[in-house]
Design a protein around this motif. Sequence first.
Motif, short mmCIF file in Angstrom:
data_model
loop_
_atom_site.label_atom_id
_atom_site.label_comp_id
_atom_site.label_asym_id
_atom_site.label_seq_id
_atom_site.Cartn_x
_atom_site.Cartn_y
_atom_site.Cartn_z
N GLU A 151 0.82 -1.20 0.00
CA GLU A 151 0.00 0.00 0.00
C GLU A 151 0.86 1.26 0.00
N GLY A 152 2.14 1.09 -0.22
CA GLY A 152 2.96 2.26 -0.41
C GLY A 152 3.80 2.67 0.78
N GLU A 153 3.66 1.96 1.90
CA GLU A 153 4.50 2.29 3.06
C GLU A 153 5.95 1.96 2.77
N MET A 154 6.13 0.77 2.20
CA MET A 154 7.47 0.32 1.91
C MET A 154 7.82 0.71 0.49
N LYS A 155 9.08 1.03 0.31
CA LYS A 155 9.53 1.41 -1.03
C LYS A 155 10.77 0.61 -1.35
N VAL A 156 11.00 0.49 -2.63
CA VAL A 156 12.31 -0.01 -3.05
C VAL A 156 12.99 1.14 -3.75
N TYR A 157 14.18 1.46 -3.30
CA TYR A 157 14.93 2.56 -3.84
C TYR A 157 16.05 1.98 -4.68
N ALA A 158 16.04 2.35 -5.96
CA ALA A 158 17.07 1.82 -6.85
C ALA A 158 18.20 2.83 -6.93
#
Lengths: 461, 485
Positions: A151-158
């Motif tokens: 739901e958007g709390e966690m992100k993956v940062y590339a």
Amino acid sequence: MGVTNILIIGLGGVGLYLAERLVHEGYVVTIIESNPQLISSANDKIDAKIIEGNAMELSCWKRAQAEHMDLLIAVTDQDSVNMIASIIAHRFGIPQKIARVRSPDYGYENSFLNKDDFHIDLVIHPEELIAKEIARLVMRAAANDVIDIGEGEMKVYALRVNADSPIANRTIREIRLAFSDFPFSIVAVARAINTIIPGDDDTILPNDQVFIMLHGNHISLLMHNMGIREQTIQRVMIVGGGMVGARVAELLERDFKIKLIEHDKEHAEELASSLKNTEVLLGDGTDVNVMVLGGLMETDTFIATTGNNETNIISCLLAKHIMNRTNIDPQGKEGKTIALVRKEDYLVLASTIGLDIALNMKISAANEIIKFIRMGELLSVAHLHGVDAEVIELVAAPRSTITKKRLGKLRSLLQENILIAGIIRQNECVLTDDDTHIEAGERTIVVSASKSLKEARKLFQ
Amino acid sequence: MNFPAIASVLGMLLMFIGCTMLFPLACSLIYAEGDAFSFIISIAVATGVGLPLWWSFRRNSELTIRDGFFIVTFGWVLVSAISALPFMIHGSIPSFTDAFFEMMSGYTTTGATILNDIEALPHGLLFWRSMTHLIGGMGFIMVTIIILPLLGIGSMQLYKAEADPGQVITGEKFLPRVKQAAIWLWAIYLGLVMLQAMLMWGFGMPLFDALCHAFGTVSTSGYSTKNSSLGHYDNAWFDWITVIFMFLGGMTFMLHYYLIKKDWESFRQNTEFRWYTGFVLFFCLFTSLLLLAGGTETSIPDALRHASFQVVSILTTTGFTTTDYEAWPQAAQMLILIVCFIGACAGSTTSGIKVVHYEIISKHLYATGKKLLQPMAVIPIRINGRIAEQPVINLAVCYFIVNIFMIFIGGAVMTLIDDMDYFSSTSAVISSLFNIGPGFGDIGPSNTFAHISDAGKWYLSFNMLTGRLEMFSVLVMFYPAFWKG
């Protein structure tokens, strides 16, 4: 939902790529294609029934056993064929239909004839998809890429690692110790043409692209620690005013300063009249002089969307080189490049030779379709660009393998291809470590090499 | 080449063969004729070698085209060698050459035997001998496709390289996935075998004999449990049932699938089946007439029965005999010799030059002639309702020529290494290459292959394998390029 039998119409770029991926994931695929050359080259590559014939002939549909199909994917290069195929499929009783439609006059919400008129469940427009993706990437400030999970709390940062980055040449374990003020997890590393799901002892090297999963609140902290600053105003240069380039300009022109370089005079004039806020330049986008005169030095993001893969890659490399040499900014601001690469073999390579982002229409279209198919099976799917890995959300079934021991003891089962990145507990996403014990019914975020998706799913069943 | 992956598939094969030996073992235990130990030792050897091979390399599954050819060819050799063990351990066929020949002949569904007294064998070994037909008819590599979890593209390479039933040289796959197709084909095949065994049993054949003969019929192979083959029973019911099932075994297996699925349209489109039926009827009736005219047979039903049995048996490359056709009129014998060159339908359990090859070649011949008369004519060659592309035609012509070469070269080689006359030698090569079994002269229906020299037996074994795998899978091994890079 239970999709097993899939009928694909058209074995062009998207069709072939999709067929390969779907067959690999265990779907039963039948294909109708009229070009014998495409068929003979595909016949040895995929374990599927390929019918030679025109999709507009009903005998082909009968030979394909259309009445037993669960899903139609019409991806020929003709809108009309795809739309009629969807109607035919409806008559055969195929419950779900996906069709590629490029023309905005048909198949969309406000079109004269909309999706329901053709019984299409999902309209795919690869150029539109990729243009939106590029626009989305440009809108994200200096980040190479941020992908929402769940739901958007966690992100993956590339993040691309350069030689002076604080994480270069250190193992995952060392990095975790060095940055212990907030939880994060390095879930994938793209190196040359390989994708690595890293273990504790793997080392991050310069030029790697690393995918870091963390809580959305910690992104600024991460950027601070890694020495990346957010940028504000964006100046964008686009080379190639084709369908993708023009659409990107259209999407971004209100918020950004856009320069679009097009080599065809007539087309450039057309673009200039249709794109009100874009500066259209006439010239060869691969020519250094044109680039510099066009204002490459002041550009923050350079996008190459010509019809030629090699041109896009080379001009991005060139632009990157020029931007970083002349754009000497005391704050170390770096220009970013995005290349459109149609050949997926180049894609994995493109992301390591120094291109920030390489995008492929086929893959993004295929991802969209696969996401649609999987809606019933998986809770959410995120695709990491340019790497052969996927982020999926799985729910642990009662008595499934994954719930039996704590994660540290399940290492051997996960092999090197699957990483349990986080779980959602009390409505909050937490990152896992060796001591985490997954309980039945818990939603888990899993990063898996594409080839191991099946195994990953098995662990949770 | 990916040797670990090859080793794992071959290991799997050995284990599979070890497991199938449990059936003859059960048979030995029931009849208690002292051959059980030979199976126990053989099972131990097969699984003892196979299990570690498979286990240690099981994670490698990427197979290239080349690996596919290698696995198939060496798989057949390896399996024949392992299967020869029970005969050697028991002592009924002490020489390895003989036992290997007997097993290669079994697996390739040839049915050429070196045993002069078949009935002397214990029941367990007899059952095993017939069971090789059952396994070889559908192709055991196909079994590994079913068993191995994920061969991916590799499974397609193997399927093609083994020339298994269910593939037709024109047109597409009948089911999307190779594995699915393999399961269906085996199910149809076993269904036919069981149906025939039940029928024969119902008409009074002992269950053991009924099973063994059914194994040899649908697979179009030809090992009998009796010295005088099916002629032993001299029963019209058995003969006609066998004729029907030989005919069914010689049909394209896809057609059985269409029949089960009531897909009449696909069935109707298959022109090869019409040619096949035409060939069979023509040769049966013509031979019957010749037998009546020559005075060999006096009643019409007998003439039809014996002629049909022999023609269908040879045409489908089965090789059962009910009469000694060498006692027939010369013209009738000539017909049998011609029929040797016809190998029923593509995608069936038969070998040799298929009806579809003749259909393609004759239509191509017709078109070529017509183009001389009308150079502008466009004459599409339609096979099974589709237009055959040039590569398909080339392959058919090429296949035909290779077969003819193999026969004449083979005949010459056999006369050199053996002391048979040229006609018997050539006939032996025809019989092994087309996987028929009996031939003419020294290897006629009343003789066996026992008197052939060791070198000759090895050479014929090679021919049987080459014929069963439809030439190219074996012949590519002789290309230097196969072994390089």
